[in-house]
Design a protein around this motif. Structure first.
Motif, PDB file in Angstrom:
ATOM      1  N   VAL A  70     -30.796  23.705 -15.671  1.00 44.44           N
ATOM      2  CA  VAL A  70     -31.994  23.052 -15.159  1.00 44.44           C
ATOM      3  C   VAL A  70     -31.627  22.259 -13.910  1.00 44.44           C
ATOM      4  CG1 VAL A  70     -33.849  21.415 -15.644  1.00 44.44           C
ATOM      5  CG2 VAL A  70     -32.986  22.892 -17.465  1.00 44.44           C
ATOM      6  N   LEU A  96     -38.472  18.245 -19.127  1.00 48.75           N
ATOM      7  CA  LEU A  96     -37.679  19.029 -20.061  1.00 48.75           C
ATOM      8  C   LEU A  96     -38.514  19.561 -21.212  1.00 48.75           C
ATOM      9  CD1 LEU A  96     -34.468  16.823 -20.158  1.00 48.75           C
ATOM     10  CD2 LEU A  96     -34.834  18.948 -18.902  1.00 48.75           C
ATOM     11  N   VAL A 104     -30.284  25.450 -23.144  1.00 47.24           N
ATOM     12  CA  VAL A 104     -29.847  25.025 -21.818  1.00 47.24           C
ATOM     13  C   VAL A 104     -28.400  24.560 -21.906  1.00 47.24           C
ATOM     14  CG1 VAL A 104     -30.191  23.311 -19.992  1.00 47.24           C
ATOM     15  CG2 VAL A 104     -32.171  24.377 -21.093  1.00 47.24           C
ATOM     16  N   VAL A 107     -27.896  20.284 -17.313  1.00 48.21           N
ATOM     17  CA  VAL A 107     -29.065  19.696 -16.663  1.00 48.21           C
ATOM     18  C   VAL A 107     -28.589  18.851 -15.487  1.00 48.21           C
ATOM     19  CG1 VAL A 107     -31.070  18.187 -16.909  1.00 48.21           C
ATOM     20  CG2 VAL A 107     -30.330  19.588 -18.853  1.00 48.21           C
ATOM     21  N   TRP A 108     -29.024  19.215 -14.285  1.00 50.69           N
ATOM     22  CA  TRP A 108     -28.731  18.415 -13.100  1.00 50.69           C
ATOM     23  C   TRP A 108     -29.857  17.409 -12.892  1.00 50.69           C
ATOM     24  CZ3 TRP A 108     -24.614  17.409 -10.400  1.00 50.69           C
ATOM     25  CH2 TRP A 108     -23.611  18.363 -10.211  1.00 50.69           C
ATOM     26  N   VAL A 128     -33.599  11.972 -20.940  1.00 55.75           N
ATOM     27  CA  VAL A 128     -32.893  13.196 -20.558  1.00 55.75           C
ATOM     28  C   VAL A 128     -31.583  13.310 -21.326  1.00 55.75           C
ATOM     29  CG1 VAL A 128     -31.767  14.423 -18.660  1.00 55.75           C
ATOM     30  CG2 VAL A 128     -33.950  13.265 -18.260  1.00 55.75           C
ATOM     31  N   ALA A 132     -30.645  16.187 -24.070  1.00 58.24           N
ATOM     32  CA  ALA A 132     -29.498  17.073 -23.881  1.00 58.24           C
ATOM     33  C   ALA A 132     -28.512  16.965 -25.041  1.00 58.24           C
ATOM     34  CB  ALA A 132     -28.806  16.731 -22.552  1.00 58.24           C
ATOM     35  N   VAL A 139     -25.360  16.730 -19.218  1.00 59.23           N
ATOM     36  CA  VAL A 139     -26.141  16.144 -18.135  1.00 59.23           C
ATOM     37  C   VAL A 139     -25.188  15.775 -17.003  1.00 59.23           C
ATOM     38  CG1 VAL A 139     -27.608  14.224 -17.406  1.00 59.23           C
ATOM     39  CG2 VAL A 139     -27.918  15.247 -19.672  1.00 59.23           C
TER      40      VAL A 139
END
Length: 318
Positions: A70, A96, A104, A107-108, A128, A132, A139
């Protein structure tokens, strides 16, 4: 910093990929003082600038075909490039929950944002991280503009209110290019989950991704001094005030831009029309389309030109 670079130039041996002890101590101390990373056991690692890490992180983490990463809806192009290099799939999303049950791997997030200057609050960052961790995703927080908050106070993913009581599953990416004007030195660094950092280090050793010893010494000097950061902030603040006023007077609307080195500006038209209008006046900006489809009506105006050029841009806008 230049003195440290010169003094370290007698370095015929191979440097440590993990960073020499002085640099590792400086990075660790900086993370504790600036980001709130005061828990023991923080993993740290110098990188050859932050862009190199952004471009290769998915590959370094073993992400590949069939995996999903992401990235921000509007963001630095290298996030998507790095996913492409790894053969994985990039999904642009700032929500998200919109991903549903999809698995996933990474995640950026980017706060303060390049190009928008948007700052994500701690509560959002915590959501976030929690999301995650529940799914076993990592992350990666690009925080290169963290020292440059103007109308909002940026928060690191390593801050207690975000990471809780551990660094599990999180990485923070930083750079000396902005805070210390060292873009030419290629000095970046990483901090976070020690297990993940250790895996990244193992791959980087074999791939030859090593920061030269003299640059490590210059980085140590930069991280140990805040006076130059304060002076540099003042320069950027002055340029920001002048450019923002000139853009607004010329009919632009500046959105977000509460931190970082850019003014995210629009005239409610296709970004290429805006680029052309400014180019006719000898002013170069980046089209918002470079940063994702959602940026097609904006341009990114940088604060990194010299004071003389900023003055000239202000004159031409008026």
């Amino acid at each position: 910093m230049r003195d440290a670079l010169a003094a370290g130039s007698n370095a015929p041996g191979y440097p440590l990929t993990a960073g020499n002890p002085h640099l590792r101590a400086a990075i660790t101390a900086w993370f504790a003082a600036t980001c709130g990373a005061d828990l023991p056991g923080l993993g740290v690692l110098p990188t050859i600038g932050s862009k190199e890490l952004v471009g290769w992180l998915p590959t370094l983490l073993g992400i590949g075909p069939g995996d999903t990463v992401v990235i921000p809806e509007i963001g630095y192009p290298t996030y998507e490039v790095g996913v492409t290099l790894a053969g994985a799939r990039a999904v642009r999303s700032d929500s998200l929950t919109a991903l549903g049950p999809e698995r996933v791997r990474l995640v950026w997030i980017n706060s303060p944002s390049n190009p928008t200057g948007r700052v994500l609050p701690a509560a959002h960052l915590r959501k976030v991280v929690d999301w995650a961790r529940e799914r076993g995703a990592i992350v990666a927080s690009d925080e290169c503009y963290l020292p440059l908050g103007w109308e909002a106070e940026p928060v690191s993913v390593l801050a207690p209110e975000v990471r809780g009581d551990s660094y599990t599953g999180i990485l923070a990416v930083h750079s000396l290019s902005k805070r210390s004007n060292l873009a030419g030195y290629r000095g970046g660094f990483l901090g976070g989950d020690p297990a993940i950092v250790s895996e990244i280090l193992a791959v980087r050793k074999h791939a030859g991704m090593i920061v030269p010893e003299p640059v490590q010494d210059a980085m140590t000097a930069a991280l140990g001094d805040e006076q130059h950061v304060t002076e540099q902030r003042a320069r950027y603040a002055d340029r920001r005030e002048r450019l923002r006023a000139a853009l607004t007077a010329a009919g632009f609307r500046v959105e977000h831009s509460e931190a970082g080195l850019y003014l995210w500006s629009t005239r409610d038209e296709d970004c290429w029309e805006t680029v052309g209008w400014l180019a006719e006046r000898g002013i170069l900006v980046a089209p918002g389309a470079f940063y994702g489809p959602a940026g097609v009506k904006h341009v990114r105006v940088a604060l990194t030109a010299s004071d003389a050029r900023v003055d000239e841009a202000v004159r031409r806008l008026s």
